[in-house]
Design an enzyme around this catalytic site. Structure first.
Site, PDB file in Angstrom:
ATOM      1  N   GLU A 115       9.574  -4.406   4.533  1.00 58.38           N
ATOM      2  CA  GLU A 115       9.108  -3.153   3.945  1.00 58.38           C
ATOM      3  C   GLU A 115       9.541  -1.963   4.800  1.00 58.38           C
ATOM      4  O   GLU A 115       9.994  -0.947   4.274  1.00 58.38           O
ATOM      5  CB  GLU A 115       7.581  -3.158   3.807  1.00 58.38           C
ATOM      6  CG  GLU A 115       7.037  -4.321   2.995  1.00 58.38           C
ATOM      7  CD  GLU A 115       6.689  -5.552   3.822  1.00 58.38           C
ATOM      8  OE1 GLU A 115       5.833  -6.327   3.367  1.00 58.38           O
ATOM      9  OE2 GLU A 115       7.258  -5.738   4.914  1.00 58.38           O
ATOM     10  N   HIS A 161      10.035  -5.553   9.898  1.00 59.52           N
ATOM     11  CA  HIS A 161       9.611  -6.118   8.627  1.00 59.52           C
ATOM     12  C   HIS A 161      10.428  -5.578   7.459  1.00 59.52           C
ATOM     13  O   HIS A 161      10.969  -4.475   7.509  1.00 59.52           O
ATOM     14  CB  HIS A 161       8.132  -5.845   8.401  1.00 59.52           C
ATOM     15  CG  HIS A 161       7.247  -6.609   9.335  1.00 59.52           C
ATOM     16  ND1 HIS A 161       5.883  -6.567   9.252  1.00 59.52           N
ATOM     17  CD2 HIS A 161       7.538  -7.453  10.360  1.00 59.52           C
ATOM     18  CE1 HIS A 161       5.362  -7.344  10.187  1.00 59.52           C
ATOM     19  NE2 HIS A 161       6.352  -7.888  10.883  1.00 59.52           N
ATOM     20  N   CYS A 213       3.083  -1.799   8.159  1.00 56.74           N
ATOM     21  CA  CYS A 213       3.977  -1.512   7.035  1.00 56.74           C
ATOM     22  C   CYS A 213       3.239  -0.777   5.925  1.00 56.74           C
ATOM     23  O   CYS A 213       3.774   0.150   5.321  1.00 56.74           O
ATOM     24  CB  CYS A 213       4.617  -2.787   6.503  1.00 56.74           C
ATOM     25  SG  CYS A 213       5.906  -3.444   7.585  1.00 56.74           S
ATOM     26  N   CYS A 260       1.844  -6.033   6.030  1.00 55.84           N
ATOM     27  CA  CYS A 260       0.970  -5.972   7.202  1.00 55.84           C
ATOM     28  C   CYS A 260       0.405  -4.548   7.281  1.00 55.84           C
ATOM     29  O   CYS A 260       0.844  -3.638   6.566  1.00 55.84           O
ATOM     30  CB  CYS A 260       1.748  -6.332   8.467  1.00 55.84           C
ATOM     31  SG  CYS A 260       2.924  -5.063   9.002  1.00 55.84           S
TER      32      CYS A 260
END
Length: 156
Positions: A84, A82, A113, A110
């Site tokens: 992040e 992801h 993260c 999420c």
């Protein structure tokens, strides 16, 4: 002769505020995403200075989703890292301290993260659209991490 800062019409284009500026940079980072299901970008900032950027994509050296397809689990492509997480990893890889920083992301984080952001010392998270996971909203309140919705605005 050089054009004046006011431009041809004599009117200076209005400057965007800092939140819009950094969210626009996160949105630009998302254009590098290699997962065609969802493109997300993120930027870590401290004192109005960019410390790191990232986008969602495959593990370095592995084929990209938009080339070979998706590795799906529970309606998520798990082949990607992801945005992040990539932003935090890039900071770590380059020896950049992000403790006390802010993170701008085009989609709310999420759960995994969010946990990384909390443990890395991110104190403020700004997101452009809400994406699926409510858990981080409550835990952010408990940890006194600001989690703020900033709808993405067009810069034109």
């Amino acid at each position: 002769m050089a054009e004046s800062p006011a431009g041809r019409e004599g009117k200076r284009r209005p400057r965007v505020d800092w939140h819009t500026y950094f969210m626009n940079i996160a949105r630009q980072a998302a254009t590098r995403s290699t997962c065609d299901r969802k493109q997300v970008g993120a930027v870590v900032v401290r004192d109005r200075t960019i410390l790191s950027t990232g986008y969602n994509g495959s593990i370095r050296g592995m084929p990209h989703c938009d080339e070979t397809g998706h590795m799906m689990e529970n309606d998520h492509c798990v082949a990607t890292i992801h945005a992040e997480a990539n932003t935090i990893l890039q900071a770590a890889k380059n020896g950049v301290m992000i403790d006390g920083a802010e993170l701008y992301t085009t989609a709310s984080p999420c759960w995994n993260c969010f946990k990384m952001m909390a443990n890395s010392g991110i104190r403020r998270i700004y997101y452009g659209e809400f994406y699926r996971d409510q858990r981080s909203l409550e835990v952010a309140r408990q940890l006194r991490i600001e989690l703020t919705h900033l709808p993405i605005q067009d810069s034109d």
